[in-house]
Motif scaffolding. Structure first.
Motif: not given
Ligand SMILES: [Zn+2]
Length: 101
Positions: A84, A87, A92-94
């Protein structure tokens, strides 16, 4: 397997003259029209139509990139290079949703 670049080159071979005459604004307008048609197919739950409209959106996106002289594969893979872009994680860990238009 066909790459994004090969697909963009195919669109260039098929539509280069027409695309360059039409220009960026009108090609962009066609892309928007195809995105609207895609949504109509989604609303109608028309699977065959959805696939066709996705193909049209991709074709017009490639045409627009051709008109603007942008290598779509290079642009896409330089921004989305395996993680991503916000992040830098995969997946993705947004915490927030993707930016709305
Ligand atoms: Zn992300």
């Amino acid at each position: 397997m066909t790459s994004i670049r090969e697909f963009q080159n195919l669109m260039r071979r098929l539509y280069r003259v027409r695309d360059s005459k039409r220009g960026a604004k009108a090609t962009h307008d066609w892309l928007k029209e195809e995105v609207d048609e895609l949504y109509e197919a989604i609303e109608a739950i028309n699977k065959e139509g959805i696939a066709e409209e996705l193909a049209d959106v991709l074709a017009w996106l490639a045409s627009l990139a051709n008109v603007l002289g942008v290598d779509l594969e290079e642009a896409a893979l330089s921004k989305y290079a395996g993680s991503c872009p916000k992040c830098d994680s995969s997946p993705c860990i947004c915490t927030s949703e993707r930016k709305e238009p």
